[in-house]
Motif scaffolding. Structure first.
Motif, PDB file in Angstrom:
ATOM      1  N   GLY A 248       0.826  -1.200   0.000  1.00 33.96           N
ATOM      2  CA  GLY A 248       0.000   0.000   0.000  1.00 33.96           C
ATOM      3  C   GLY A 248       0.860   1.250   0.000  1.00 33.96           C
ATOM      4  O   GLY A 248       2.038   1.222  -0.375  1.00 33.96           O
ATOM      5  N   ALA A 249       0.273   2.357   0.412  1.00 34.68           N
ATOM      6  CA  ALA A 249       0.995   3.621   0.493  1.00 34.68           C
ATOM      7  C   ALA A 249       2.136   3.507   1.508  1.00 34.68           C
ATOM      8  O   ALA A 249       2.053   2.716   2.455  1.00 34.68           O
ATOM      9  N   PRO A 250       3.235   4.277   1.335  1.00 33.94           N
ATOM     10  CA  PRO A 250       4.361   4.186   2.273  1.00 33.94           C
ATOM     11  C   PRO A 250       3.958   4.323   3.738  1.00 33.94           C
ATOM     12  O   PRO A 250       4.466   3.595   4.593  1.00 33.94           O
ATOM     13  N   ALA A 251       3.043   5.232   4.048  1.00 37.53           N
ATOM     14  CA  ALA A 251       2.645   5.429   5.441  1.00 37.53           C
ATOM     15  C   ALA A 251       1.926   4.208   6.013  1.00 37.53           C
ATOM     16  O   ALA A 251       1.933   3.980   7.221  1.00 37.53           O
ATOM     17  N   LYS A 252       1.332   3.411   5.137  1.00 37.37           N
ATOM     18  CA  LYS A 252       0.633   2.204   5.577  1.00 37.37           C
ATOM     19  C   LYS A 252       1.600   1.059   5.836  1.00 37.37           C
ATOM     20  O   LYS A 252       1.366   0.223   6.716  1.00 37.37           O
ATOM     21  N   VAL A 253       2.689   1.028   5.074  1.00 39.74           N
ATOM     22  CA  VAL A 253       3.638  -0.091   5.172  1.00 39.74           C
ATOM     23  C   VAL A 253       4.761   0.205   6.155  1.00 39.74           C
ATOM     24  O   VAL A 253       5.207  -0.681   6.888  1.00 39.74           O
ATOM     25  N   LEU A 254       5.215   1.447   6.188  1.00 39.45           N
ATOM     26  CA  LEU A 254       6.311   1.808   7.085  1.00 39.45           C
ATOM     27  C   LEU A 254       5.764   2.201   8.457  1.00 39.45           C
ATOM     28  O   LEU A 254       5.692   3.370   8.826  1.00 39.45           O
ATOM     29  N   THR A 255       5.379   1.215   9.214  1.00 38.88           N
ATOM     30  CA  THR A 255       4.908   1.426  10.579  1.00 38.88           C
ATOM     31  C   THR A 255       5.865   0.744  11.547  1.00 38.88           C
ATOM     32  O   THR A 255       6.546  -0.226  11.191  1.00 38.88           O
ATOM     33  N   GLY A 256       5.915   1.266  12.761  1.00 40.61           N
ATOM     34  CA  GLY A 256       6.791   0.670  13.762  1.00 40.61           C
ATOM     35  C   GLY A 256       6.468  -0.791  13.999  1.00 40.61           C
ATOM     36  O   GLY A 256       7.376  -1.614  14.191  1.00 40.61           O
ATOM     37  N   GLU A 257       5.196  -1.128  13.976  1.00 39.68           N
ATOM     38  CA  GLU A 257       4.782  -2.507  14.240  1.00 39.68           C
ATOM     39  C   GLU A 257       5.271  -3.454  13.143  1.00 39.68           C
ATOM     40  O   GLU A 257       5.849  -4.516  13.425  1.00 39.68           O
ATOM     41  N   LEU A 258       5.052  -3.089  11.878  1.00 36.70           N
ATOM     42  CA  LEU A 258       5.469  -3.958  10.778  1.00 36.70           C
ATOM     43  C   LEU A 258       6.989  -4.066  10.689  1.00 36.70           C
ATOM     44  O   LEU A 258       7.536  -5.151  10.450  1.00 36.70           O
ATOM     45  N   ILE A 259       7.688  -2.940  10.886  1.00 41.13           N
ATOM     46  CA  ILE A 259       9.147  -2.968  10.819  1.00 41.13           C
ATOM     47  C   ILE A 259       9.711  -3.795  11.966  1.00 41.13           C
ATOM     48  O   ILE A 259      10.644  -4.584  11.787  1.00 41.13           O
ATOM     49  N   GLY A 260       9.142  -3.642  13.147  1.00 37.74           N
ATOM     50  CA  GLY A 260       9.604  -4.437  14.278  1.00 37.74           C
ATOM     51  C   GLY A 260       9.401  -5.917  14.064  1.00 37.74           C
ATOM     52  O   GLY A 260      10.261  -6.741  14.393  1.00 37.74           O
ATOM     53  N   GLU A 261       8.257  -6.273  13.469  1.00 42.53           N
ATOM     54  CA  GLU A 261       7.942  -7.690  13.259  1.00 42.53           C
ATOM     55  C   GLU A 261       8.798  -8.323  12.171  1.00 42.53           C
ATOM     56  O   GLU A 261       9.280  -9.452  12.322  1.00 42.53           O
ATOM     57  N   HIS A 262       9.022  -7.616  11.060  1.00 41.18           N
ATOM     58  CA  HIS A 262       9.659  -8.237   9.898  1.00 41.18           C
ATOM     59  C   HIS A 262      11.136  -7.892   9.732  1.00 41.18           C
ATOM     60  O   HIS A 262      11.830  -8.555   8.953  1.00 41.18           O
ATOM     61  N   PHE A 263      11.626  -6.880  10.445  1.00 38.41           N
ATOM     62  CA  PHE A 263      13.054  -6.548  10.389  1.00 38.41           C
ATOM     63  C   PHE A 263      13.747  -6.775  11.733  1.00 38.41           C
ATOM     64  O   PHE A 263      14.956  -6.610  11.823  1.00 38.41           O
ATOM     65  N   ASP A 264      12.980  -7.120  12.747  1.00 41.31           N
ATOM     66  CA  ASP A 264      13.520  -7.302  14.095  1.00 41.31           C
ATOM     67  C   ASP A 264      14.314  -6.070  14.513  1.00 41.31           C
ATOM     68  O   ASP A 264      15.441  -6.152  14.990  1.00 41.31           O
ATOM     69  N   ALA A 265      13.714  -4.904  14.288  1.00 44.87           N
ATOM     70  CA  ALA A 265      14.387  -3.649  14.609  1.00 44.87           C
ATOM     71  C   ALA A 265      13.441  -2.754  15.400  1.00 44.87           C
ATOM     72  O   ALA A 265      12.228  -2.774  15.205  1.00 44.87           O
ATOM     73  N   ARG A 266      14.023  -1.969  16.286  1.00 46.93           N
ATOM     74  CA  ARG A 266      13.250  -0.992  17.052  1.00 46.93           C
ATOM     75  C   ARG A 266      13.399   0.368  16.376  1.00 46.93           C
ATOM     76  O   ARG A 266      14.528   0.873  16.233  1.00 46.93           O
ATOM     77  N   VAL A 267      12.309   0.933  15.940  1.00 45.84           N
ATOM     78  CA  VAL A 267      12.373   2.180  15.181  1.00 45.84           C
ATOM     79  C   VAL A 267      11.314   3.165  15.672  1.00 45.84           C
ATOM     80  O   VAL A 267      10.346   2.794  16.339  1.00 45.84           O
ATOM     81  N   ARG A 268      11.543   4.408  15.274  1.00 45.29           N
ATOM     82  CA  ARG A 268      10.538   5.454  15.447  1.00 45.29           C
ATOM     83  C   ARG A 268      10.196   5.981  14.064  1.00 45.29           C
ATOM     84  O   ARG A 268      11.083   6.367  13.303  1.00 45.29           O
ATOM     85  N   VAL A 269       8.931   5.976  13.712  1.00 44.32           N
ATOM     86  CA  VAL A 269       8.503   6.458  12.401  1.00 44.32           C
ATOM     87  C   VAL A 269       7.887   7.838  12.574  1.00 44.32           C
ATOM     88  O   VAL A 269       6.900   8.009  13.293  1.00 44.32           O
ATOM     89  N   ALA A 270       8.503   8.812  11.921  1.00 41.24           N
ATOM     90  CA  ALA A 270       8.016  10.190  11.986  1.00 41.24           C
ATOM     91  C   ALA A 270       7.455  10.597  10.628  1.00 41.24           C
ATOM     92  O   ALA A 270       7.692   9.943   9.617  1.00 41.24           O
ATOM     93  N   THR A 271       6.721  11.676  10.621  1.00 40.73           N
ATOM     94  CA  THR A 271       6.198  12.227   9.373  1.00 40.73           C
ATOM     95  C   THR A 271       7.054  13.404   8.957  1.00 40.73           C
ATOM     96  O   THR A 271       7.212  14.367   9.712  1.00 40.73           O
ATOM     97  N   GLY A 272       7.632  13.316   7.744  1.00 41.08           N
ATOM     98  CA  GLY A 272       8.511  14.360   7.250  1.00 41.08           C
ATOM     99  C   GLY A 272       7.751  15.570   6.752  1.00 41.08           C
ATOM    100  O   GLY A 272       6.510  15.595   6.735  1.00 41.08           O
ATOM    101  N   PRO A 273       8.489  16.605   6.314  1.00 43.38           N
ATOM    102  CA  PRO A 273       7.865  17.850   5.851  1.00 43.38           C
ATOM    103  C   PRO A 273       6.889  17.640   4.689  1.00 43.38           C
ATOM    104  O   PRO A 273       5.911  18.362   4.565  1.00 43.38           O
ATOM    105  N   ALA A 274       7.156  16.657   3.837  1.00 48.39           N
ATOM    106  CA  ALA A 274       6.284  16.401   2.688  1.00 48.39           C
ATOM    107  C   ALA A 274       5.168  15.413   3.024  1.00 48.39           C
ATOM    108  O   ALA A 274       4.442  14.965   2.135  1.00 48.39           O
ATOM    109  N   GLY A 275       5.040  15.089   4.307  1.00 42.77           N
ATOM    110  CA  GLY A 275       4.006  14.159   4.725  1.00 42.77           C
ATOM    111  C   GLY A 275       4.366  12.702   4.511  1.00 42.77           C
ATOM    112  O   GLY A 275       3.519  11.820   4.643  1.00 42.77           O
ATOM    113  N   ARG A 276       5.650  12.450   4.199  1.00 44.32           N
ATOM    114  CA  ARG A 276       6.085  11.090   3.962  1.00 44.32           C
ATOM    115  C   ARG A 276       6.757  10.514   5.210  1.00 44.32           C
ATOM    116  O   ARG A 276       7.357  11.254   5.995  1.00 44.32           O
ATOM    117  N   PRO A 277       6.695   9.192   5.387  1.00 47.98           N
ATOM    118  CA  PRO A 277       7.249   8.582   6.596  1.00 47.98           C
ATOM    119  C   PRO A 277       8.771   8.579   6.596  1.00 47.98           C
ATOM    120  O   PRO A 277       9.400   8.339   5.563  1.00 47.98           O
TER     121      PRO A 277
END
Length: 284
Positions: A248-277
């Motif tokens: 789906g759209a980047p904001a739908k796929v790049l979530t902390g939950e999905l990244i944590g589950e599939h990359f085994d990484a702890r991340v913080r997802v912020a919204t950039g100036p252009a509204g992109r993750p």
């Protein structure tokens, strides 16, 4: 970034018109993948892959190492046996003759075997092969297209240098140059920013995006850098274990939950100036 500029200088503008229903709700996909599966050495590498990439869009395929990203692009390019179907404007890729396929689809692998004694210009010129008659020679136009692409990738000073005397980043740009010289309406790029420094990463992705918008190219890339993928892609597909885990759209796929589950990484997802993750690693 889903808007498109008019104008075309590459000779395939007639291929870049998206079809739509009268209400404008349905856009015919430039690239469609249906139930694609790849088995290598009796091991299932990809299974049940479905993708829809609209005409002129940029799809980023992401996933951890071994998820099947490079295998997917090879199968889509027709260089790896697969089951299922890959369609470009309803034309099955596997049924096309190699020259016809190369006029529709350009593929830049991540680590190709390069002829070390060939010059940068001659290697990039190979991208014009689908347009050169059998037993014929390249035309002046073929050489002009090649020179123009090399210039836009900051490779003009290296045209006479042999591939064996290039750095890793320079070789990566030459591989991309060959794909762009092909002037196909669909670009498949496997990790196009590998081995590039920060400035050339930006240069390459900006060039791809400008060509996409100006010429109506449809782009599918694999990218390790999730923030870069989020900055440039119109849509994203997350692969995990050879299957689609999210799309789906980047904001739908790049979530902390999905990244944590599939990359085994702890991340913080912020919204950039252009509204992109924007994805930021956090220490445990």
């Amino acid at each position: 970034m889903s808007g498109r500029a008019g104008g075309h200088a590459g000779g395939h503008g007639e291929l870049a018109n998206a079809g739509s229903e009268p209400g404008g709700e349905e856009i015919v996909s430039r690239v469609r993948v249906r139930n694609l599966a790849v088995v290598l050495e009796r091991r299932s590498v990809l299974s049940g892959i479905d993708l829809d990439v609209r005409d002129g869009d940029w799809l980023a395929v992401i996933g951890a190492n071994g998820a099947g990203k490079s295998t997917l692009l090879k199968a889509m390019a027709g260089v790896l046996p697969c089951s299922g179907e890959v369609l470009i404007d309803d034309a099955p890729v596997r049924r096309l003759k190699p020259r016809d396929r190369a006029r529709l689809l350009a593929y830049a692998p991540q680590s190709p075997a390069l002829p070390v004694d060939m010059t940068v210009f001659d290697y990039a010129l190979l991208g014009r092969t689908p347009y050169i008659p059998y037993l014929g020679r390249e035309s002046r136009h073929d050489r002009e297209v090649t020179a123009s692409v090399l210039d836009r990738l900051d490779l003009s000073p290296f045209t006479a240098r042999t591939l064996g005397h290039l750095s890793g980043g320079e070789r990566q740009r030459v591989v991309l140059a060959r794909a762009l010289v092909q002037q196909a309406p669909v670009l498949l790029l496997d990790e196009p920013t590998t081995a590039l420094d920060l400035g050339h990463q930006q240069q390459v992705l900006e060039l791809v995006d400008r060509l996409r918008l100006a010429d109506g190219l449809t782009v599918v890339t694999t990218l390790h850098d999730l923030s870069l993928a989020g900055q440039y892609a119109d849509s994203m597909t997350l692969l995990s274990g050879g299957r689609v885990a999210a799309s789906g759209a980047p904001a739908k796929v790049l979530t902390g939950e999905l990244i944590g589950e599939h990359f085994d990484a702890r991340v913080r997802v912020a919204t950039g100036p252009a509204g992109r993750p924007e994805v930021h690693l956090e220490r445990p």
